[in-house]
Design an enzyme around this catalytic site. Structure first.
Site, PDB file in Angstrom:
ATOM      1  N   TYR A   1      -5.321 -38.394 -30.302  1.00 39.74           N
ATOM      2  CA  TYR A   1      -6.229 -37.308 -30.678  1.00 39.74           C
ATOM      3  C   TYR A   1      -7.523 -37.401 -29.879  1.00 39.74           C
ATOM      4  O   TYR A   1      -7.990 -36.419 -29.289  1.00 39.74           O
ATOM      5  CB  TYR A   1      -6.524 -37.366 -32.179  1.00 39.74           C
TER       6      TYR A   1
ATOM      7  N   SER B   1     -14.989 -34.098 -30.420  1.00 45.40           N
ATOM      8  CA  SER B   1     -14.944 -34.960 -31.598  1.00 45.40           C
ATOM      9  C   SER B   1     -15.683 -36.266 -31.349  1.00 45.40           C
ATOM     10  O   SER B   1     -15.727 -36.763 -30.212  1.00 45.40           O
ATOM     11  CB  SER B   1     -13.485 -35.273 -31.960  1.00 45.40           C
TER      12      SER B   1
END
Length: 341
Positions: free
Chosen positions: A161, A136
């Site tokens: 995350y 990501s």
């Protein structure tokens, strides 16, 4: 190399197959005649009906096999590899969402850490030709230097995350070094498009508009120093993934990392105006969102901006769908799906 030159007998195992990117990638591979084994736990993080719709469309293909399961279940993962003997694995299953990770850390460790470990272990014991996995843009944290390059430091994540995605990259590198697993990590930048994730801001903005609610914009109302996001249309993401699947690493430690982003960050307010216009075109009347401006939320960053030089140099591809084109496709899908009059 043209992707279609791959051996048509190759078996793909795609985790998160009922997810946004997983669905589009599975569909593309099936359309090209490959066998696809899809794994998904069909959790209710967002509207489960959307996941079922994607899955229904995939099951129309004879070469698609669906396994309902969670990659944190090691026995299920190992059995899936043993029985299906995949040649190529694309791990897209993960608990997504930056803000959600602040309130619900357990599920991120379970899915993103333990789940990915299980995938790596399966690739170790049932060797594959290439493991491609989702990282990501969030790994860049609050980096000030832009555009973000793959060689930049990613040691300061600002959300759990992001930390799990950085951990995935480290884990994959280690397994590549120890067991010579050819692995490629993909740092996705703000993916959007039809059949996308309802938890994403653009989707939520449209939901709120049709529910008669204001949209909340976390930029302090500061238009001069507005947030920038490298919005990347789903078709560009899939093309980048397909090209890279066909290009496994050949280094001594066979592990690569690539950005897949639009390389053209847009101010959040410019994106919102483009979304208003796209929605106006789709329903035939002017759309203006009622806006409430609030402060930046924990875990959010000011800008995301992908350098795509490495991607372009390696596979000759650079995402370039404009937000005007991409958002129009999303708006038309949304109006049709939700039967907006």
């Amino acid at each position: 190399m043209n992707y279609k030159q791959l051996d048509p007998t190759k078996v793909f195992l795609i985790t998160g197959a009922a997810g946004f990117i997983g669905y589009y990638l599975s569909k593309k591979l099936l359309h090209q005649g490959y066998r696809v084994i899809g794994i998904d736990n069909l959790n209710d993080y967002y509207d489960i009906n959307l996941k079922h719709l994607r899955l229904e469309q995939l099951t129309t293909y004879d070469k698609f096999t669906f396994i309902k399961g969670d990659i944190s279940d090691k026995n299920m993962v190992m059995k899936s590899f043993e029985e299906n003997k995949p040649n190529i694995v694309v791990n897209l299953a993960a608990q997504a969402g930056v803000r959600y990770s602040i309130e619900n850390p357990d599920v991120y460790i379970k899915s993103n850490i333990i789940g990915f470990y299980n995938i790596l272990e399966a690739c170790r014991y049932y060797p594959v030709e290439h493991l491609v996995y989702a990282s990501s843009s969030s790994v860049y944290g609050a980096n000030k230097k832009v555009p973000f390059e793959e060689t930049d430091s990613v040691d300061n994540p600002v959300s759990l995350y992001a930390a799990t995605k950085k951990s995935n990259e480290l884990m994959a590198h280690t397994y590549s070094q120890l067991y010579k697993i050819k692995a490629t990590g993909l740092r996705f930048f703000t993916v959007y498009g039809p059949m996308g994730r309802p938890d994403m801001a653009y989707f939520g903005f449209v939901d709120n508009y049709f529910k008669g609610r204001p949209i909340r914009i976390y930029n302090n109302g500061d238009f001069e120093n507005d947030l920038y996001r490298d919005f990347t249309f789903i078709d560009d993401i899939i093309m980048g993934v397909l090209r890279l699947i066909d290009t496994p690493p050949v280094d001594i430690v066979p592990h690569n990392i690539f950005n897949i982003g639009n390389n053209k960050p847009e101010k959040l307010m410019v994106f919102i105006r483009a979304l208003e216009k796209a929605l106006s075109n789709a329903i035939g009347r002017e759309v203006l969102f009622e806006k409430i401006f609030e402060s930046l939320k924990p875990g959010d960053v000011h800008a995301t901006y992908a350098s795509t030089d490495l991607l372009e140099k390696t596979v000759g591809f650079k995402p370039e769908t404009s937000i005007e084109v991409g958002l129009q496709k999303f708006a038309e899908w949304y109006v049709d799906y939700y039967k907006i009059k």
